[in-house]
Motif scaffolding. Structure first.
Motif, PDB file in Angstrom:
ATOM      1  N   LYS A 525      -9.610 -11.315 -36.748  1.00  0.00           N
ATOM      2  CA  LYS A 525      -9.320 -12.532 -37.524  1.00  0.00           C
ATOM      3  C   LYS A 525     -10.050 -12.519 -38.864  1.00  0.00           C
ATOM      4  O   LYS A 525      -9.504 -12.936 -39.900  1.00  0.00           O
ATOM      5  CB  LYS A 525      -9.731 -13.765 -36.717  1.00  0.00           C
ATOM      6  CG  LYS A 525      -8.833 -14.031 -35.505  1.00  0.00           C
ATOM      7  CD  LYS A 525      -9.312 -15.253 -34.738  1.00  0.00           C
ATOM      8  CE  LYS A 525      -8.418 -15.528 -33.530  1.00  0.00           C
ATOM      9  NZ  LYS A 525      -8.877 -16.713 -32.751  1.00  0.00           N
ATOM     10  N   ILE A 528      -8.310 -10.225 -41.323  1.00  0.00           N
ATOM     11  CA  ILE A 528      -7.121 -10.872 -41.884  1.00  0.00           C
ATOM     12  C   ILE A 528      -7.517 -11.958 -42.877  1.00  0.00           C
ATOM     13  O   ILE A 528      -6.938 -12.086 -43.959  1.00  0.00           O
ATOM     14  CB  ILE A 528      -6.257 -11.450 -40.744  1.00  0.00           C
ATOM     15  CG1 ILE A 528      -5.699 -10.308 -39.874  1.00  0.00           C
ATOM     16  CG2 ILE A 528      -5.116 -12.296 -41.288  1.00  0.00           C
ATOM     17  CD1 ILE A 528      -4.990 -10.778 -38.620  1.00  0.00           C
ATOM     18  N   VAL A 533      -5.036  -7.328 -44.656  1.00  0.00           N
ATOM     19  CA  VAL A 533      -3.657  -6.934 -44.343  1.00  0.00           C
ATOM     20  C   VAL A 533      -2.915  -6.510 -45.607  1.00  0.00           C
ATOM     21  O   VAL A 533      -2.228  -5.482 -45.636  1.00  0.00           O
ATOM     22  CB  VAL A 533      -2.916  -8.084 -43.630  1.00  0.00           C
ATOM     23  CG1 VAL A 533      -1.441  -7.720 -43.419  1.00  0.00           C
ATOM     24  CG2 VAL A 533      -3.577  -8.387 -42.292  1.00  0.00           C
ATOM     25  N   LEU A 557      -4.770  -5.135 -35.296  1.00  0.00           N
ATOM     26  CA  LEU A 557      -4.649  -6.512 -35.789  1.00  0.00           C
ATOM     27  C   LEU A 557      -3.444  -7.204 -35.168  1.00  0.00           C
ATOM     28  O   LEU A 557      -3.519  -8.389 -34.798  1.00  0.00           O
ATOM     29  CB  LEU A 557      -4.531  -6.506 -37.315  1.00  0.00           C
ATOM     30  CG  LEU A 557      -5.714  -5.930 -38.097  1.00  0.00           C
ATOM     31  CD1 LEU A 557      -5.433  -5.986 -39.597  1.00  0.00           C
ATOM     32  CD2 LEU A 557      -7.017  -6.656 -37.784  1.00  0.00           C
ATOM     33  N   SER A 564      -0.554 -14.338 -36.233  1.00  0.00           N
ATOM     34  CA  SER A 564      -1.023 -14.657 -37.588  1.00  0.00           C
ATOM     35  C   SER A 564       0.151 -14.748 -38.555  1.00  0.00           C
ATOM     36  O   SER A 564       1.007 -13.851 -38.610  1.00  0.00           O
ATOM     37  CB  SER A 564      -2.007 -13.576 -38.067  1.00  0.00           C
ATOM     38  OG  SER A 564      -2.268 -13.705 -39.429  1.00  0.00           O
ATOM     39  N   LEU A 567       0.335 -11.785 -41.038  1.00  0.00           N
ATOM     40  CA  LEU A 567       1.052 -10.591 -40.600  1.00  0.00           C
ATOM     41  C   LEU A 567       2.552 -10.734 -40.825  1.00  0.00           C
ATOM     42  O   LEU A 567       3.236  -9.779 -41.205  1.00  0.00           O
ATOM     43  CB  LEU A 567       0.763 -10.305 -39.120  1.00  0.00           C
ATOM     44  CG  LEU A 567      -0.692  -9.970 -38.761  1.00  0.00           C
ATOM     45  CD1 LEU A 567      -0.816  -9.736 -37.264  1.00  0.00           C
ATOM     46  CD2 LEU A 567      -1.181  -8.744 -39.524  1.00  0.00           C
TER      47      LEU A 567
END
Length: 617
Positions: A525, A528, A533, A557, A564, A567
């Motif tokens: 987390k 990210i 990412v 991830l 998320s 993503l």
């Protein structure tokens, strides 16, 4: 072989000389009884008589010498002499009976005698050279110089003769200058090529060098011996010869109790041995070779702070080094100011302070070079070696290393950083070491982490960035989820212009997000959240070198935080779909990982809550 059926090791030199005396007596007797080729036999008798006299001189030297004999040239020359004398005996015996038919059958001409005279002359030359070398054992030859003439048997290979001369000087000469000169010449020869190194080791050059290093009456002698040994220690086999000759205890002892110039040369020797042989690393661990290196590295570190003490407690890194290297006790309430007084060698009888005054008067560049070499030795001793890494942490060496990473520049700073990197790598493999050395409340651990994070943030050269990033990655399991200061700079390095730095940052982040890391979800987390990412997706599209590790990290991830929105916005599913069609997807680490990550993302996109269990690669 010495003689027709025995090897040199099966007979003592005294037995060899007795056998040769018997052989010369038989030749002389047979020459007297010769009935053909009498002139040739008479000439043979003269040559053999000359050899017999020289052998008596050799025998006197071997029995009266006050020093241990250097045997390899002795045995090699006596081996050839034995063959030549046996050849002479066979030839003169054929001349015992007369008769034309006998002469035609056994000896067709005087050619055999002419060849015999040639080899006997060569043996005389060899013995003459041997006597000049062995005369080092005589007090009358003090200052006579190193013998550099070539014996006939070494005329086609002068290196062999030079090695014999130099080693003989080191082992047998009464002149200190000859012994130093011999060590320096061996160091130079060893530096030239591997063949020279091989000859020096094969001709028993290591034991005299170790003895000179241990007992050298002057620093020059010890530096010469250490330098020669370091030049030899460039492959595993030669290092193991040094170890087998009990070189490690000698080296460790000299490290404790020598002038700085000697310690510099010996620390360099430690580095070469550790670099080329894991067994040597372990041997230094058994002999506690870490302690003198840490002591020498930390000594000036402690002395040079001139600031007056105040009643207010300090928590500076420098004070932490003092507190842990030199703890206060009721009997000694003030920290020592000389590391050698508290970190002395248990077996040295307290002599480690013998060169204290010389140290204080040494040039700053000499002091710096000693630190550089000690730091390099610690780095190479800890490389891939858990036991030495553990010993560095037990001596509180981490604090000293962190201090130099903070305050120094150049080679010293880099060597200390590389040592930290190797200790971190060892702790990654050994949970006990990680728990002992990198506890969250440990001052040493905090100091080290602070400095490697500072390097990652502030230094811009790949030479410094790469080891610092590797160290953080190796310590991934030691960081709590709340320590976001660790992940953020790694994510920032994904934007670095150097691909090596970028790749190392991806690998390090992968260790934080690895399913076996207990806090992998929280770390994922954080990656990210800090924008990892976007950088990963860009790198996967533009850099082939970062693809493997980048895809692995992206899969982690997706597995841990598949829901998320970042993503989804970054179209990670499309990236993985493209990767699944590429040849890289068949890599063992990705074959199963990509499909699992895609499944997790597809479940989220379909509105189904993602699985909560962890997935292994």
């Amino acid at each position: 072989m010495m003689g027709s059926s025995s090897s040199p090791e099966e007979k003592s030199m005294e037995e060899e000389l007795q056998f040769l005396k018997l052989l010369t007596d038989r030749i002389l007797k047979s020459a007297e009884e010769a009935e053909s080729y009498k002139f040739e036999c008479s000439e043979t008798s003269k040559l053999v008589e000359h050899l017999s006299q020289m052998l008596r001189s050799v025998f006197r030297l071997t029995t009266s010498s006050t020093t241990s004999l250097y045997e390899p040239p002795f045995r090699r020359i006596l081996f050839d002499l034995t063959k030549n004398l046996e050849r002479a005996l066979t030839l003169v015996r054929k001349c015992k009976k007369s008769g034309v038919l006998r002469r035609v059958v056994t000896i067709t001409s005087g050619t055999d005698f002419r060849k015999l005279f040639s080899v006997l002359d060569a043996s005389i030359g060899d013995l003459k050279w041997l006597l000049s070398v062995y005369d080092y054992g005589n007090d009358s030859n003090m200052g006579g110089g190193i013998v550099l003439s070539l014996p006939p048997m070494a005329s086609n290979d002068p290196i062999l003769s030079w090695v014999w001369s130099y080693v003989a000087a080191i082992q047998m000469s009464s002149s200190l200058s000859d012994r130093v000169e011999g060590a320096n010449y061996l160091a130079s020869l060893a530096l030239d090529n591997d063949r020279n190194k091989k000859i020096i080791v094969q001709e028993a050059g290591v034991p005299p060098l170790l003895k000179l290093l241990k007992e050298g009456p002057t620093p020059d002698a010890q530096v010469g011996a250490a330098t020669a040994l370091a030049n030899l220690a460039t492959d595993q086999d030669r290092v193991r010869v040094i170890v087998s000759e009990l070189g490690v205890p000698i080296i460790v002892h000299v490290l404790w109790d020598s002038p700085m110039l000697v310690q510099i040369a010996v620390a360099d020797l430690v580095s070469r041995m550790a670099e080329n042989d894991p067994e040597a690393q372990e041997e230094f661990a058994r002999e506690n070779g870490i302690r003198p290196l840490v002591s020498l590295l930390s000594c000036e570190n402690v002395v040079k702070d001139p600031k007056p003490q105040s009643d207010k407690p300090t928590t500076s890194l420098h004070s932490l080094v003092n507190a842990h290297l030199y703890p206060r006790t009721p009997q000694h309430p003030y920290p020592h100011t000389n590391s050698s007084s508290s970190l002395h060698y248990e077996g040295s009888g307290g002599r480690s302070g013998q060169h204290k005054k010389e140290r204080e008067n040494e040039k700053p560049e000499v002091k710096l070079m000693l630190k550089v070499k000690c730091a390099e030795a610690l780095w190479l001793l800890s490389k891939g070696c858990v036991s030495n890494s553990q010993r560095i942490t037990e001596t509180k060496g981490l604090l000293c290393l962190a201090n130099y990473v903070e305050k120094e520049k150049g080679e010293l700073q880099l060597n200390c950083l590389l040592t930290v990197m190797e200790i971190a790598a060892a702790s990654e493999l050994d949970a006990d070491l990680r728990r002992a050395a990198f506890k969250t409340n440990s001052p040493a651990a905090k100091a080290v982490v602070d400095q490697i994070l500072r390097v990652i943030k502030e230094e811009d050269t790949p030479q410094m960035q790469v080891p610092a990033i590797r160290a953080v990655g190796s310590l991934a399991r030691a960081f709590p989820a709340s320590d976001t200061r660790v992940v953020r700079p790694l994510v920032a390095r994904l934007e670095h212009t150097n691909l090596d730095v970028v790749t190392e940052a991806i690998i390090a982040l992968g260790k934080f997000a690895h399913p076996e890391n207990f806090l992998c979800v929280q770390h994922s987390k954080a990656i990210i959240e800090f924008g990892g990412v976007t950088s990963l997706v860009r790198l996967l599209r533009s850099s082939d070198s970062a693809q493997l590790h980048g895809l692995i990290l992206l899969c982690y991830l997706a597995l841990h935080v598949g829901n998320s929105e970042v993503l989804e916005r970054s179209r990670v599913l499309s990236v993985l779909e493209g990767a699944a069609r590429a040849s890289l997807s068949q890599h063992p680490l990705l074959r199963d990982l990509i499909p699992k990550a895609m499944d997790q993302l597809e479940l989220y996109h379909a509105g189904i809550p993602p699985h909560k269990q962890s997935y292994g690669p």
